[in-house]
Scaffold this motif. Structure first.
Motif, mmCIF file in Angstrom:
data_model
loop_
_atom_site.group_PDB
_atom_site.id
_atom_site.type_symbol
_atom_site.label_atom_id
_atom_site.label_comp_id
_atom_site.label_asym_id
_atom_site.label_seq_id
_atom_site.Cartn_x
_atom_site.Cartn_y
_atom_site.Cartn_z
ATOM 1 N N ALA A 128 -37.926 -16.102 -25.068
ATOM 2 C CA ALA A 128 -37.147 -15.405 -26.098
ATOM 3 C C ALA A 128 -35.961 -16.249 -26.553
ATOM 4 O O ALA A 128 -35.639 -16.296 -27.752
ATOM 5 N N HIS A 129 -35.316 -16.921 -25.621
ATOM 6 C CA HIS A 129 -34.192 -17.800 -25.983
ATOM 7 C C HIS A 129 -34.677 -18.927 -26.892
ATOM 8 O O HIS A 129 -34.009 -19.271 -27.882
ATOM 9 N N ALA A 130 -35.846 -19.494 -26.595
ATOM 10 C CA ALA A 130 -36.395 -20.562 -27.436
ATOM 11 C C ALA A 130 -36.680 -20.047 -28.843
ATOM 12 O O ALA A 130 -36.422 -20.734 -29.840
ATOM 13 N N VAL A 131 -37.205 -18.822 -28.945
ATOM 14 C CA VAL A 131 -37.468 -18.232 -30.265
ATOM 15 C C VAL A 131 -36.169 -18.075 -31.036
ATOM 16 O O VAL A 131 -36.066 -18.444 -32.217
ATOM 17 N N ASN A 132 -35.145 -17.537 -30.388
ATOM 18 C CA ASN A 132 -33.865 -17.317 -31.059
ATOM 19 C C ASN A 132 -33.200 -18.616 -31.489
ATOM 20 O O ASN A 132 -32.470 -18.647 -32.486
ATOM 21 N N GLU A 133 -33.467 -19.692 -30.756
ATOM 22 C CA GLU A 133 -32.909 -20.996 -31.110
ATOM 23 C C GLU A 133 -33.762 -21.724 -32.146
ATOM 24 O O GLU A 133 -33.415 -22.829 -32.567
ATOM 25 N N GLY A 134 -34.887 -21.122 -32.521
ATOM 26 C CA GLY A 134 -35.769 -21.758 -33.495
ATOM 27 C C GLY A 134 -36.691 -22.798 -32.898
ATOM 28 O O GLY A 134 -37.383 -23.515 -33.635
ATOM 29 N N ASP A 135 -36.737 -22.895 -31.585
ATOM 30 C CA ASP A 135 -37.618 -23.860 -30.908
ATOM 31 C C ASP A 135 -38.973 -23.186 -30.681
ATOM 32 O O ASP A 135 -39.326 -22.803 -29.556
ATOM 33 N N LEU A 136 -39.743 -23.062 -31.751
ATOM 34 C CA LEU A 136 -40.986 -22.293 -31.689
ATOM 35 C C LEU A 136 -42.061 -23.000 -30.878
ATOM 36 O O LEU A 136 -42.915 -22.345 -30.276
ATOM 37 N N ASP A 137 -42.038 -24.326 -30.853
ATOM 38 C CA ASP A 137 -43.045 -25.050 -30.072
ATOM 39 C C ASP A 137 -42.895 -24.757 -28.581
ATOM 40 O O ASP A 137 -43.891 -24.514 -27.884
ATOM 41 N N THR A 138 -41.649 -24.780 -28.096
ATOM 42 C CA THR A 138 -41.423 -24.481 -26.684
ATOM 43 C C THR A 138 -41.822 -23.046 -26.366
ATOM 44 O O THR A 138 -42.493 -22.776 -25.358
ATOM 45 N N ALA A 139 -41.417 -22.130 -27.217
ATOM 46 C CA ALA A 139 -41.768 -20.722 -27.000
ATOM 47 C C ALA A 139 -43.277 -20.532 -26.992
ATOM 48 O O ALA A 139 -43.826 -19.817 -26.142
ATOM 49 N N ASP A 140 -43.949 -21.175 -27.938
ATOM 50 C CA ASP A 140 -45.412 -21.059 -28.031
ATOM 51 C C ASP A 140 -46.069 -21.562 -26.746
ATOM 52 O O ASP A 140 -46.987 -20.931 -26.205
ATOM 53 N N LEU A 161 -44.753 -21.820 -23.691
ATOM 54 C CA LEU A 161 -44.456 -20.922 -22.578
ATOM 55 C C LEU A 161 -45.314 -19.666 -22.630
ATOM 56 O O LEU A 161 -45.870 -19.225 -21.610
ATOM 57 N N LEU A 162 -45.439 -19.087 -23.825
ATOM 58 C CA LEU A 162 -46.173 -17.826 -23.955
ATOM 59 C C LEU A 162 -47.676 -18.039 -23.841
ATOM 60 O O LEU A 162 -48.391 -17.189 -23.287
ATOM 61 N N THR A 163 -48.170 -19.163 -24.356
ATOM 62 C CA THR A 163 -49.596 -19.468 -24.219
ATOM 63 C C THR A 163 -49.969 -19.604 -22.750
ATOM 64 O O THR A 163 -50.997 -19.078 -22.298
ATOM 65 N N ALA A 164 -49.123 -20.300 -21.977
ATOM 66 C CA ALA A 164 -49.383 -20.464 -20.543
ATOM 67 C C ALA A 164 -49.332 -19.117 -19.823
ATOM 68 O O ALA A 164 -50.173 -18.821 -18.966
ATOM 69 N N ARG A 165 -48.364 -18.292 -20.176
ATOM 70 C CA ARG A 165 -48.254 -16.988 -19.512
ATOM 71 C C ARG A 165 -49.455 -16.104 -19.820
ATOM 72 O O ARG A 165 -50.019 -15.459 -18.936
ATOM 73 N N LEU A 166 -49.873 -16.080 -21.087
ATOM 74 C CA LEU A 166 -50.994 -15.227 -21.473
ATOM 75 C C LEU A 166 -52.323 -15.746 -20.926
ATOM 76 O O LEU A 166 -53.281 -14.980 -20.785
ATOM 77 N N ALA A 167 -52.387 -17.026 -20.608
ATOM 78 C CA ALA A 167 -53.585 -17.553 -19.945
ATOM 79 C C ALA A 167 -53.712 -16.957 -18.545
ATOM 80 O O ALA A 167 -54.819 -16.750 -18.041
ATOM 81 N N ARG A 168 -52.572 -16.668 -17.914
ATOM 82 C CA ARG A 168 -52.576 -16.061 -16.580
ATOM 83 C C ARG A 168 -52.656 -14.541 -16.645
ATOM 84 O O ARG A 168 -53.238 -13.911 -15.772
ATOM 85 N N ALA A 169 -52.029 -13.960 -17.681
ATOM 86 C CA ALA A 169 -51.966 -12.500 -17.796
ATOM 87 C C ALA A 169 -52.184 -12.133 -19.260
ATOM 88 O O ALA A 169 -51.226 -11.924 -20.015
ATOM 89 N N ALA A 170 -53.453 -12.064 -19.643
ATOM 90 C CA ALA A 170 -53.789 -11.883 -21.060
ATOM 91 C C ALA A 170 -53.348 -10.534 -21.609
ATOM 92 O O ALA A 170 -53.225 -10.371 -22.827
ATOM 93 N N ASP A 171 -53.122 -9.558 -20.722
ATOM 94 C CA ASP A 171 -52.783 -8.209 -21.169
ATOM 95 C C ASP A 171 -51.305 -7.880 -20.986
ATOM 96 O O ASP A 171 -50.943 -6.737 -20.706
ATOM 97 N N ASP A 172 -50.447 -8.865 -21.162
ATOM 98 C CA ASP A 172 -49.002 -8.663 -21.022
ATOM 99 C C ASP A 172 -48.439 -8.251 -22.386
ATOM 100 O O ASP A 172 -48.308 -9.079 -23.292
#
Length: 680
Positions: free
Chosen positions: A152-164, A166-177
């Motif tokens: 969320a901090h990365a999104v707010n800072e406009g660092d969308l690549d980092t956020a993407d 982080l979230l892609t890795a998390r959803l690979a582990r927990a697709a229903d989050d």
């Protein structure tokens, strides 16, 4: 040689080995756990691992028996209740699942997954409100998750690549989050990728229906993509949240306004104000709705209630000034000047208040016939607004030329724009095109007074279809606009026409066979309209260029009209429009009916009869008494069309003529030739 003695593996190492086999070889893991239990009967870690292995082997009943026994003796171990809840859920035993998951969330309130699983079981048991609250507790727990906080901090800072990442890795582990899905949807939205944004947020809401913030975001995405029926459905659900929030009802009201359901929106605003009167934004919203419904006195009261509570609220002042039946007096001028003074040096977040106040003062001084002061304020408001929008006059002129050069007479004949080459044959739509402030609302109101024609509003569907087609050129699929249009097969054209008819159906509230789409900018898409809706009617509402352009320049539009904030820009736009329509008239004569505002004022009945003949309906006297027709009108001319035609506005630009040279220069020969068009 003496063989070295090797002690048997410890229970801990055996269970660690079994843990590694649990997912892929649960039967082997079960064997190892049972081996430990033979050495240490009732050993809780071995019993727990055995139960987990049994669940993965599909032996839920056996797993449940072991877990029940463990829960009795291990009442403070969250993992036991997590597993017990999942086993009971798998077996369809919601009662036992809920009991286990309530124990789990009591022990670990900051673990979101437990709340979400509990919510699903509560929903299955018909306990919808409790399920909603469980979802909200899960979201609250997610808000403390370090990994999500980092994304969320990365999104707010406009660092969308980092956020993407982080979230892609998390959803690979927990697709229903749900929380990760919503945030991943925001990443896509900020990148302008609406399709994945919608898919992710829709998935988050499906997984956690009580996730109010995700549903709020979903509604706004649906509004942006003009999926209004779905937006309304979601807004109705959000408004029923057991955790009430005024913002939920405000969002529902905004969806209702977009759908033309003004009366119900007004009811919501009034209810909110009855609960808490000191809400200037809600007073302003109520004023907008009452203006649209024709309740001018109510709109005035609402706007004044807004500015009395927040004197620097520029949009409310402009909304009051923009009521053509209201004249702002010396007290109002003093109040607005004081508001401007208090905003001096304010940051960029107050620029909207500043330019709205300048537009409002421009209208107030115009009413007072102080044209120098009026022009000065209009000029300041326009100049500030121009810095806040993007309009490339050269690029726009190039697009218009490309369209004009595409739809030549030979091209039209080859494509079969008369319907022989495809397109939806529905005769329902009547497009009223031109420039804002050209008399198009008057033309619409006249037609909407006919028993066979329904007035709707400025519909965005045709522009959305055109934008989608243009994006195929922008993305390199086609070399240019002409190649893209030529590539549309008869089936493509039929499909697009049917899409337009289907998407606009939500705006039709009566059984009248014809309806009006009054989006003025559709003059840019006359060729596309004829291509996909060959039986639609097109009416071009035109007004003297100085009168039309000056009126547009001193009118602040809420959205869409980016060319109106500079006299040269609006003059060029008018010139492009005239050129485009002249080219079309030459290529397909008679397909567009033109209404000159001055002619309508001079001989209303004759012009109305000509108009209705073009539409293909018989003359009805009610069309001459259009001002008696009760319907919602959302444009800046909403008050003017509720009274008979008058001539006062024909030369309203004349007192400002000393300052209008940039407009005259931009119009060039179009001004000199009006109402004819230059040969060139």
């Amino acid at each position: 040689m003496i063989q070295q003695f090797r002690p048997p593996p410890s229970p801990a190492s055996t269970l660690a080995e079994a843990e590694g086999l649990l997912e892929k070889q649960p039967h082997v893991a079960l064997g190892k756990a049972e081996g430990v239990l033979r050495q240490a009967p009732g050993f809780p870690p071995a019993e727990f691992l055995a139960a987990r292995a049994l669940r993965r082997m599909g032996k839920g009943r056996q797993a449940l028996a072991r877990l029940d026994a463990l829960a009795c003796g291990q009442s403070r171990v969250p993992a036991v209740f997590w597993e017990l809840g999942q086993v009971a859920a798998d077996l369809g035993d919601s009662r036992r699942a809920i009991a286990a998951l309530e124990a789990l969330t009591g022990l670990q309130p900051n673990v979101a997954a437990g709340w979400f699983l509990l919510a699903r079981q509560l929903r299955k048991a018909g306990r919808d409100e409790d399920a909603w609250r469980a979802d909200l507790s899960g979201i609250h727990a997610s808000s403390r998750d370090p990994e999500l906080l980092k994304a969320a901090h990365a999104v707010n800072e406009g660092d969308l690549d980092t956020a993407d990442a982080l979230l892609t890795a998390r959803l690979a582990r927990a697709a229903d989050d749900p929380a990760a899905l919503r945030l991943h949807g925001e990443v896509a939205w900020r990148r302008g990728d609406m399709t994945p944004a919608l898919q992710r947020v829709e998935r988050a809401v499906a997984l956690a229906p009580g996730f109010d913030l995700a549903r709020d975001f979903l509604i706004r995405l649906l509004l942006q993509t003009n999926r209004l029926p779905e937006a309304l459905e979601q807004a109705e659900v959000l408004a029923r949240s057991p955790v009430p929030a005024p913002g939920n009802r405000l969002l529902l009201a905004s969806v209702l306004v977009r759908l033309g359901k003004q009366e119900r929106a007004a009811q919501i605003y009034r209810a909110l104000l009855a609960e808490q009167p000191d809400q200037p934004q809600v007073w302003q919203n109520l004023g907008h709705v009452l203006k649209t419904l024709g309740d001018q006195a109510g709109a005035v009261d609402a706007y004044r209630a807004a500015v009395s509570r927040q004197p620097t609220m520029g949009e409310a002042w402009w909304s009051l000034a923009n009521l053509k039946t209201v004249k702002l007096g010396p007290y109002d001028i003093a109040a607005m000047e004081a508001a401007l003074a208090s905003l001096a040096g304010a940051g960029d977040d107050r620029r909207e208040d500043v330019f709205h106040l300048h537009f409002s003062l421009g209208k107030a001084f115009e009413d007072a016939r102080d044209h120098a002061a009026s022009f000065a304020h209009y000029a300041k408001g326009n100049a500030l607004r121009r810095t806040m929008i993007r309009h490339d006059a050269d690029a726009f002129s190039a697009e218009v030329r490309a369209a004009a050069l595409t739809f030549t007479a030979p091209f039209i004949a080859r494509m079969g724009i008369d319907g022989s080459g495809g397109g939806c044959p529905a005769p329902d739509p009547i497009f009223v095109v031109g420039l804002p402030r050209s008399g198009s609302t008057l033309v619409e109101q006249i037609m909407a007074s006919h028993s066979q024609i329904e007035g709707t509003m400025e519909l965005p569907e045709m522009m959305m279809i055109a934008g989608r087609l243009q994006s195929r050129v922008d993305e390199g699929e086609f070399a240019d606009f002409g190649a893209m249009i030529a590539a549309l097969s008869p089936a493509d054209r039929t499909r697009l026409g049917e899409e337009y008819i289907e998407r606009t159906r939500i705006h039709r509230q009566t059984s009248r066979p014809r309806f009006i789409d009054k989006m003025p900018n559709n003059w840019q898409h006359v060729g596309l309209i004829r291509l996909i809706l060959p039986n639609a009617k097109i009416v071009d509402a035109r007004r003297h260029p100085m009168s039309c352009c000056f009126s547009g320049w001193k009118q602040h539009f809420a959205r869409g009209q980016t060319f109106t904030y500079d006299l040269a820009d609006i003059g060029r736009y008018y010139r492009d429009y005239v050129m485009m329509m002249a080219a079309w008239d030459k290529a397909a004569p008679g397909t567009v009916h033109r209404v000159f505002y001055e002619s309508m004022v001079a001989d209303t009945e004759a012009e109305v009869r000509r108009l209705l003949d073009h539409i293909g309906v018989s003359f009805e006297p009610a069309c001459l008494e259009f001002y008696r027709t009760e319907r919602a009108v959302r444009t800046a001319s909403s008050e003017q069309v509720r009274k008979p035609i008058y001539k006062d506005g024909l030369e309203a630009w004349k007192p400002y003529e000393p300052w209008l040279e940039p407009l005259k220069a931009a119009l060039g020969p179009v001004l000199e030739s009006y109402p004819a068009v230059p040969d060139a």
